[in-house]
Scaffold this motif. Structure first.
Motif, PDB file in Angstrom:
ATOM      1  N   SER A 134       7.654  -5.036  -0.135  1.00  0.00           N
ATOM      2  CA  SER A 134       8.714  -4.905  -1.126  1.00  0.00           C
ATOM      3  C   SER A 134      10.044  -4.826  -0.395  1.00  0.00           C
ATOM      4  O   SER A 134      10.269  -3.905   0.404  1.00  0.00           O
ATOM      5  N   THR A 135      10.918  -5.791  -0.646  1.00  0.00           N
ATOM      6  CA  THR A 135      12.183  -5.876   0.062  1.00  0.00           C
ATOM      7  C   THR A 135      12.978  -4.585  -0.084  1.00  0.00           C
ATOM      8  O   THR A 135      13.146  -4.062  -1.189  1.00  0.00           O
ATOM      9  N   ALA A 136      13.471  -4.095   1.045  1.00  0.00           N
ATOM     10  CA  ALA A 136      14.317  -2.891   1.119  1.00  0.00           C
ATOM     11  C   ALA A 136      13.560  -1.617   0.762  1.00  0.00           C
ATOM     12  O   ALA A 136      14.161  -0.550   0.660  1.00  0.00           O
ATOM     13  N   VAL A 137      12.225  -1.711   0.559  1.00  0.00           N
ATOM     14  CA  VAL A 137      11.444  -0.517   0.229  1.00  0.00           C
ATOM     15  C   VAL A 137      10.430  -0.226   1.325  1.00  0.00           C
ATOM     16  O   VAL A 137      10.473   0.811   1.978  1.00  0.00           O
ATOM     17  N   GLY A 138       9.501  -1.158   1.527  1.00  0.00           N
ATOM     18  CA  GLY A 138       8.491  -0.960   2.550  1.00  0.00           C
ATOM     19  C   GLY A 138       7.284  -1.830   2.295  1.00  0.00           C
ATOM     20  O   GLY A 138       7.359  -2.829   1.565  1.00  0.00           O
ATOM     21  N   VAL A 139       6.162  -1.450   2.881  1.00  0.00           N
ATOM     22  CA  VAL A 139       4.923  -2.214   2.731  1.00  0.00           C
ATOM     23  C   VAL A 139       3.824  -1.291   2.230  1.00  0.00           C
ATOM     24  O   VAL A 139       3.820  -0.087   2.514  1.00  0.00           O
ATOM     25  N   THR A 140       2.906  -1.901   1.475  1.00  0.00           N
ATOM     26  CA  THR A 140       1.816  -1.127   0.872  1.00  0.00           C
ATOM     27  C   THR A 140       0.508  -1.889   1.048  1.00  0.00           C
ATOM     28  O   THR A 140       0.485  -3.128   1.010  1.00  0.00           O
TER      29      THR A 140
END
Length: 710
Positions: free
Chosen positions: A436-442
């Protein structure tokens, strides 16, 4: 090939033309061609010199052998000697004309005077117009060959293979994708106009300065700004030509093209700095200029004195002898031999010298200005710390983060995966990876949702940052939190890793009484953390590319001799502005081509090798020049007959032997440089050994506190 076309201007560095003394003045492309021309010309002249010397009557008399009785043998030396004078001597003759026009006599004029006098007197002797003792064909041949050898050696050691400006232009992509009425067309960056809409794909270079209209991406601006971490750029953010969108696509509106871009501005700074570099004269050229006037003055006095107190025939013989003996055999090799051996020894120690003037200047440097990213640090993020909340371990947090990041190409993800591999952790498999751009990875790890990200990730899950991370952020670290099923289980701190050799380099420079300054495009917190760790005297943080050269100027205006050490495009103007520019060899072609000295390795301790080499080679140059000039200062008056009143006049054969002996001494003295061990660790250890008990610590330029900027 037209050897005669190598006029004085073509000699570049080797011609001792003052106008070509500045770094890069001649241009890089011409060096290699002229090196090849001098190499071929030297070998042709060497082949011709063999029969010229062997069939020279004067040389045969000196060595005591008989020439064949055939009449034609008497013309071998005159004919081939004339070819050598007109062909092999032409670069020196045209160089002499240039020095006369500039009213700046130097090596070219001194060589031209010697070979011209030898040429004319030898023809006079061959035609029976002058005494046989004035047959200098052998001397003419040897002088031309030795001088060509000296120039070839020096030009080869100075040849550069790349152009800074061409390398800057190469940062632009070959093509750009322009959106016209909804359709995408591929065009050259040069065809873009202000207002055009452009698409930049993930991993692609931005073709022109612009403003982002759609999309958000981490943009790698390190080649322009020196910022070690990718910078987040979204709608409304400015972007610069030559930088790279690392992860997602962008659409941008072009705001500047061609000469108006930031990249073009850096290019202009490099060109201006190259054009305004020091035009210091070489030691050998100054010595040659002095010797020219000395020889000419003694020659005139000799002619007058022998005409008045002797005979016209004696006056001619003594004057010609003075002018020929003044020929700078040893002087012509004094510097090139030292340069050649010094550069060879330097290469073995990981130092490549492209500008001899920079190497000479290094011995006078009192301030070394290091760029941080890629020089004192590795220029890439590494995991510096891990913190786990109660009920979890640091290894568990890192392993889970590595599992989630395994499918990501982001530099931070690679650093986390590398850290887990280095610790030999067992990394579980992950499924359902999402970024997720500017958020992180999941991703799902062992059936549980695991996420890694920054502040936006915490906000999305209404989580608070761990208290310990405040100190990390204050020190300039990048902080990522690890969440499992929405709950924070730990945090990871990443930073640009400081090279382990950097502290040794800084301490060794301090031991020599040299101040150490750091300059970086990074934020204040990052810069201060690195400076505190390494014991650096002064910091310039948040410095944009167009201010790096200005920072060097500021230090120079404070009265300091500055060596700049860097590796990026953003360092190029500062490298050329500094008294000595030193490029890390792992850096960009632009930085390398803008510097006078290149560290082939990425070991900053090699700076100590440069200082040691500069001091040692300068000593050898000075010793050789004194010996070479000393021969002339002694032999010329003796040849003039200054001791004639007491019955001693220097025999010509003795003068010839002295000339050869001085050349041998200069060559042997230069060879002693080969004993110098320039490995970085050895030079660093010697620097510590040079510290005297009363040596004061290095004084920071302007005694400024950390963080002092512009």
């Amino acid at each position: 090939m037209d050897h005669g076309s190598m006029d004085h201007a073509a000699l570049g560095h080797a011609s001792m033309d003052h106008a070509s003394m500045d770094h890069g003045a001649m241009g890089h492309a011409g060096h290699g061609d002229h090196v090849g021309q001098f190499r071929r010309l030297f070998w042709v002249m060497l082949v011709l010199a063999v029969p010229v010397v062997a069939f020279s009557g004067m040389f045969a008399m000196l060595l005591g052998y008989d020439l064949p009785d055939a009449a034609w043998t008497a013309w071998i030396s005159p004919v081939l000697g004339t070819v050598m004078y007109l062909w092999g001597g032409r670069p020196f003759l045209t160089g002499a004309v240039t020095e006369l026009r500039q009213r700046s006599p130097g090596m070219m004029l001194l060589i031209a005077l010697a070979i011209t006098v030898a040429f004319l007197s030898s023809w006079g002797a061959s035609l029976g117009l002058l005494a046989m003792e004035l047959d200098f064909w052998w001397e003419l041949a040897l002088l031309i060959v030795i001088m060509l050898l000296g120039h070839w050696i020096e030009m080869r050691s100075l040849a550069q293979s790349s152009s800074a400006l061409e390398s800057l232009a190469a940062l632009l992509p070959d093509t750009a994708e322009r959106v016209d009425a909804g359709e995408v067309t591929v065009v050259a960056p040069a065809d873009l106009e202000v207002g055009d809409l452009v698409i930049v794909r993930p991993g692609g270079r931005i073709p022109a300065d612009g403003q982002v209209t759609e999309g958000t991406a981490d943009v790698d601006e390190s080649m322009i700004t020196g910022e070690s971490r990718p910078v987040r750029r979204g709608p409304g953010s400015p972007v610069v030509a030559g930088t790279v969108a690392t992860d997602t696509a962008l659409r941008l509106r072009v705001t500047a093209v061609g000469d108006d871009t930031a990249l073009a501005g850096i290019r202009r700074l490099v060109a201006e700095a190259q054009g305004s570099s020091s035009r210091a004269q070489r030691l050998a050229d100054r010595a040659a200029g002095w010797l020219f006037w000395f020889a000419l003055g003694v020659g005139v006095l000799t002619a007058i004195a022998w005409t008045v107190f002797g005979s016209p025939e004696d006056a001619v013989m003594r004057t010609i002898t003075v002018l020929v003996i003044a020929c700078p055999h040893a002087l012509g090799l004094a510097i090139p031999l030292v340069v050649s051996i010094a550069t060879e020894r330097a290469a073995r120690g990981g130092v490549l010298v492209t500008d001899r003037l920079a190497l000479e200047s290094m011995r006078t440097v009192d301030t070394v200005l290091f760029d941080k990213t890629g020089t004192l640090t590795r220029g890439e993020p590494v995991v510096s710390r891990v913190h786990a909340v109660a009920g979890h371990t640091d290894d568990e947090v890192l392993a889970l983060a590595a599992a989630v990041e395994a499918d990501s190409e982001h530099p931070l993800a690679k650093a986390i995966v590398t850290a887990a591999r280095t610790r030999a952790l067992t990394v579980p498999a992950a499924t359902g990876f999402e970024a997720s751009t500017a958020v992180g990875v999941t991703a799902s790890v062992d059936g549980r949702v695991t996420a890694v990200g920054g502040p936006s990730l915490l906000s999305r899950h209404d989580a608070e940052p761990l208290h310990v991370t405040e100190a990390w952020a204050a020190e300039g670290a990048i902080v990522l939190h690890v969440l499992r099923d929405g709950r924070t289980i730990g945090a990871i701190g990443l930073a640009d890793e400081v090279r382990p050799e950097s502290r040794e380099a800084v301490d060794a420079l301090h031991a020599l009484g040299i101040a150490v300054v750091m300059i970086t495009g990074d934020a204040e917190a990052v810069a201060h953390a690195v400076a505190a760790e390494l014991g650096i005297d002064r910091v310039f943080a948040g410095v944009h590319p167009d201010r790096k050269a200005a920072t060097v100027v500021q230090l120079q205006q404070e009265g300091h001799r500055v060596a700049m050490v860097g590796d990026g495009v953003n360092d190029a103007p500062a490298l050329t502005q500094a008294d000595v520019g030193i490029a890390i060899g792992a850096g960009t072609d632009v930085a390398i081509a803008s510097a006078g000295v290149i560290l082939a390795s990425d070991d900053p301790r090699s700076v100590l090798s440069v200082i040691e080499l500069s001091r040692a080679s300068y000593r050898k140059m000075t010793q050789n020049l004194w010996w070479a000039a000393g021969y002339n200062l002694l032999a010329v008056p003796l040849a003039a007959g200054v001791l004639a009143p007491i019955g001693f006049v220097l025999p010509m054969e003795v003068g010839a032997l002295l000339m050869s002996a001085s050349t041998v001494v200069v060559a042997v003295n230069a060879q002693l440089l080969r004993r110098l061990d320039l490995r970085p660790e050895v030079s660093t250890a010697r620097a510590h050994g040079e510290r005297r008990p009363d040596t004061a610590p290095a004084t920071p330029p302007a005694a400024a506190p950390h963080g002092t900027g512009h």
